[in-house]
Motif scaffolding. Structure first.
Motif, PDB file in Angstrom:
ATOM      1  N   ILE A  31      31.574 101.351  31.438  1.00  0.00           N
ATOM      2  CA  ILE A  31      32.463 101.060  30.294  1.00  0.00           C
ATOM      3  C   ILE A  31      32.260  99.617  29.856  1.00  0.00           C
ATOM      4  CG2 ILE A  31      34.884 100.884  29.561  1.00  0.00           C
ATOM      5  CD1 ILE A  31      35.572 103.002  31.654  1.00  0.00           C
ATOM      6  N   GLY A  32      32.003  98.768  30.841  1.00  0.00           N
ATOM      7  CA  GLY A  32      31.751  97.356  30.541  1.00  0.00           C
ATOM      8  C   GLY A  32      32.977  96.488  30.768  1.00  0.00           C
ATOM      9  N   GLU A  33      32.888  95.256  30.277  1.00  0.00           N
ATOM     10  CA  GLU A  33      34.001  94.310  30.421  1.00  0.00           C
ATOM     11  C   GLU A  33      35.119  94.720  29.464  1.00  0.00           C
ATOM     12  OE1 GLU A  33      30.892  93.490  29.625  1.00  0.00           O
ATOM     13  OE2 GLU A  33      30.123  92.062  31.097  1.00  0.00           O
ATOM     14  N   ILE A  34      36.351  94.548  29.906  1.00  0.00           N
ATOM     15  CA  ILE A  34      37.495  94.857  29.052  1.00  0.00           C
ATOM     16  C   ILE A  34      38.118  93.536  28.609  1.00  0.00           C
ATOM     17  CG2 ILE A  34      39.777  95.971  28.987  1.00  0.00           C
ATOM     18  CD1 ILE A  34      37.483  97.973  29.308  1.00  0.00           C
ATOM     19  N   GLN A  35      38.369  93.453  27.308  1.00  0.00           N
ATOM     20  CA  GLN A  35      39.016  92.239  26.794  1.00  0.00           C
ATOM     21  C   GLN A  35      40.511  92.283  27.110  1.00  0.00           C
ATOM     22  OE1 GLN A  35      38.239  92.311  22.609  1.00  0.00           O
ATOM     23  NE2 GLN A  35      36.022  92.174  22.886  1.00  0.00           N
ATOM     24  N   THR A  36      41.028  91.183  27.625  1.00  0.00           N
ATOM     25  CA  THR A  36      42.462  91.110  27.926  1.00  0.00           C
ATOM     26  C   THR A  36      42.989  89.763  27.416  1.00  0.00           C
ATOM     27  OG1 THR A  36      42.506  89.891  30.038  1.00  0.00           O
ATOM     28  CG2 THR A  36      41.837  92.214  30.143  1.00  0.00           C
ATOM     29  N   PRO A  37      44.308  89.594  27.379  1.00  0.00           N
ATOM     30  CA  PRO A  37      44.833  88.285  26.945  1.00  0.00           C
ATOM     31  C   PRO A  37      44.438  87.150  27.891  1.00  0.00           C
ATOM     32  CG  PRO A  37      46.562  89.956  26.953  1.00  0.00           C
ATOM     33  CD  PRO A  37      45.368  90.572  27.604  1.00  0.00           C
ATOM     34  N   PHE A  38      43.894  87.497  29.055  1.00  0.00           N
ATOM     35  CA  PHE A  38      43.524  86.479  30.048  1.00  0.00           C
ATOM     36  C   PHE A  38      42.017  86.274  30.136  1.00  0.00           C
ATOM     37  CE2 PHE A  38      47.379  88.737  31.198  1.00  0.00           C
ATOM     38  CZ  PHE A  38      48.289  87.690  31.154  1.00  0.00           C
ATOM     39  N   GLY A  39      41.297  86.878  29.203  1.00  0.00           N
ATOM     40  CA  GLY A  39      39.834  86.800  29.237  1.00  0.00           C
ATOM     41  C   GLY A  39      39.255  88.165  29.598  1.00  0.00           C
ATOM     42  N   ALA A 200      49.103  93.390  40.996  1.00  0.00           N
ATOM     43  CA  ALA A 200      49.209  94.846  40.860  1.00  0.00           C
ATOM     44  C   ALA A 200      50.675  95.257  40.878  1.00  0.00           C
ATOM     45  CB  ALA A 200      48.433  95.540  41.974  1.00  0.00           C
ATOM     46  N   LYS A 201      51.434  94.670  41.799  1.00  0.00           N
ATOM     47  CA  LYS A 201      52.857  95.012  41.895  1.00  0.00           C
ATOM     48  C   LYS A 201      53.603  94.582  40.640  1.00  0.00           C
ATOM     49  CE  LYS A 201      54.458  95.471  45.967  1.00  0.00           C
ATOM     50  NZ  LYS A 201      54.844  95.176  47.345  1.00  0.00           N
ATOM     51  N   GLU A 202      53.231  93.460  40.058  1.00  0.00           N
ATOM     52  CA  GLU A 202      53.897  93.011  38.827  1.00  0.00           C
ATOM     53  C   GLU A 202      53.723  94.017  37.691  1.00  0.00           C
ATOM     54  OE1 GLU A 202      54.036  88.128  39.140  1.00  0.00           O
ATOM     55  OE2 GLU A 202      52.633  89.042  37.730  1.00  0.00           O
ATOM     56  N   LEU A 203      52.633  94.779  37.727  1.00  0.00           N
ATOM     57  CA  LEU A 203      52.423  95.793  36.682  1.00  0.00           C
ATOM     58  C   LEU A 203      52.723  97.197  37.196  1.00  0.00           C
ATOM     59  CD1 LEU A 203      49.269  94.541  34.706  1.00  0.00           C
ATOM     60  CD2 LEU A 203      51.692  94.048  34.333  1.00  0.00           C
ATOM     61  N   ILE A 283      63.106  93.451  29.705  1.00  0.00           N
ATOM     62  CA  ILE A 283      61.809  93.975  29.266  1.00  0.00           C
ATOM     63  C   ILE A 283      61.969  95.404  28.748  1.00  0.00           C
ATOM     64  CG2 ILE A 283      60.331  92.535  30.732  1.00  0.00           C
ATOM     65  CD1 ILE A 283      60.218  94.804  32.759  1.00  0.00           C
ATOM     66  N   GLU A 284      61.022  95.787  27.903  1.00  0.00           N
ATOM     67  CA  GLU A 284      61.039  97.139  27.320  1.00  0.00           C
ATOM     68  C   GLU A 284      60.171  98.062  28.176  1.00  0.00           C
ATOM     69  OE1 GLU A 284      62.794  97.738  24.495  1.00  0.00           O
ATOM     70  OE2 GLU A 284      63.413  95.632  24.461  1.00  0.00           O
ATOM     71  N   HIS A 288      52.887  96.167  27.918  1.00  0.00           N
ATOM     72  CA  HIS A 288      52.179  95.100  27.184  1.00  0.00           C
ATOM     73  C   HIS A 288      53.152  93.995  26.764  1.00  0.00           C
ATOM     74  CE1 HIS A 288      49.479  98.589  26.520  1.00  0.00           C
ATOM     75  NE2 HIS A 288      48.542  97.695  26.658  1.00  0.00           N
ATOM     76  N   ASP A 289      54.378  94.409  26.446  1.00  0.00           N
ATOM     77  CA  ASP A 289      55.372  93.439  25.980  1.00  0.00           C
ATOM     78  C   ASP A 289      55.916  92.567  27.112  1.00  0.00           C
ATOM     79  OD1 ASP A 289      55.083  94.402  23.439  1.00  0.00           O
ATOM     80  OD2 ASP A 289      56.717  95.848  23.611  1.00  0.00           O
ATOM     81  N   TRP A 290      55.722  93.021  28.355  1.00  0.00           N
ATOM     82  CA  TRP A 290      56.259  92.242  29.479  1.00  0.00           C
ATOM     83  C   TRP A 290      55.598  90.875  29.573  1.00  0.00           C
ATOM     84  CZ3 TRP A 290      55.707  96.286  34.027  1.00  0.00           C
ATOM     85  CH2 TRP A 290      56.403  97.459  33.669  1.00  0.00           C
ATOM     86  N   ILE A 291      54.352  90.798  29.139  1.00  0.00           N
ATOM     87  CA  ILE A 291      53.627  89.551  29.346  1.00  0.00           C
ATOM     88  C   ILE A 291      53.381  88.780  28.060  1.00  0.00           C
ATOM     89  CG2 ILE A 291      52.534  89.868  31.566  1.00  0.00           C
ATOM     90  CD1 ILE A 291      50.515  91.495  30.530  1.00  0.00           C
TER      91      ILE A 291
END
Ligand SMILES: [Zn+2]
Length: 294
Positions: A31-39, A200-203, A283-284, A288-291
């Motif tokens: 699939i390759g690299e996944i873009q995230t808000p953290f890079g 992992a636990k945070e999500l 949080i909702e 995605h909105d949590w962060i």
């Protein structure tokens, strides 16, 4: 960007995962690299057949040990797996043994962690007033059972408990540090599981880890300095052979776990780690909105 992949099980491959990719023992669609808000995450593979399905991510890169533990983008990796529908993560690592009772190459299903890292990005919830996640049990109890069952099916010996201390690296530990960790009750020392397990636990992801012992930590056994050797002689030829044998068993271990997870639905407390913040209205439902705003 949203991705059209929804796979509930992922494996994070640790030390030498890249050799299994290179030799073709682990094959799948890249699939390759996944873009995230953290890079960008590390590249992810999708392994799928009628009996099982999983995603695979090699922590240290695809072609060699190019990315050492302190420089791994743990947040991007965990975020990416969540984005692709993952609910359960099994990781593997090759720590050193502080506890002499372990043999080199032995599998250990660890059950506790001491965090000795620093200067790492350790949370998704910077300045959010949330994220006070309880750490008992540290690892998903249901996923640990699933690993144990898979190892039993394959008749692989293992130890069912162990405390892992995560150091900063990339340097190895001093003899005095190892004596300190021993006095803390630590059995194994490595550099990669923190902050991965906590992120992992945070999500609300289930996370458990299989370790295999790669060497004895500094001062545990007498090993002379050998220039040009792995860890300058801390690991010898016999150790490397035992480690190689352990690593080659990983494909069948993770396939067994994936088959098990396809049959069984896991319901456990990991999936409610953030429940009180939802109840409180902090949080909702959409994670995605949590962060946001971080
Ligand atoms: Zn769980």
């Amino acid at each position: 960007m949203r991705y059209n992949v929804n796979v509930p099980f992922a494996v994070i491959g640790g030390s030498q995962a890249y050799t299994l990719l290179q030799k073709g023992y682990i094959q799948g669609k890249r699939i390759g690299e996944i873009q995230t808000p953290f890079g960008d995450s590390q590249p992810i593979y999708h392994i799928s057949n009628p009996q099982y399905e999983m995603l695979f991510l090699s922590r240290h890169g695809e072609k060699g040990y190019s990315l050492t533990a302190p420089f791994i983008n743990y947040r991007a990796n965990i975020y990416a797996l969540k984005e692709l529908g993952v609910k359960h993560i099994v990781s593997w690592s090759g720590p050193g043994a502080i506890n002499k009772a372990y043999k080199i190459g032995e599998f250990v299903i660890i059950d506790d962690v001491v965090d000795e890292t620093h200067s790492r990005e350790f949370t998704f919830y910077k300045n959010r007033g949330i994220g006070f996640t309880r750490q008992f049990p540290v690892f998903c109890p249901i996923l640990r059972k699933c690993i144990v069952e898979s190892l039993n099916i394959l008749h692989i010996n293992f130890s069912g408990r162990g405390t892992y201390v995560c150091t900063q690296g990339p340097r190895l530990e001093t003899p005095a540090e190892i004596r300190k960790y021993k006095s803390f009750g630590c059995d194994l020392v490595g550099m990669t599981l923190v902050p991965e397990v906590f992120l992992a636990k945070e999500l609300e992801l289930c996370y458990a880890s299989i370790c295999y012992v790669t060497n004895y930590a500094e001062g545990v056994v007498d090993k002379p300095f050998k220039a040009g050797e792995l860890f300058e002689g801390l690991s010898d030829d016999a150790d490397r052979k035992a480690v190689e044998d352990a690593v080659t068993q990983f494909p069948s271990i993770i396939i067994n776990i994936a088959k098990y997870l396809k049959r069984q639905r896991i319901i456990c407390q990991c999936q409610s780690s953030m429940e009180r913040y939802k109840k409180r209205g902090d949080i909702e439902d959409d994670w995605h909105d949590w962060i946001k705003n971080t």
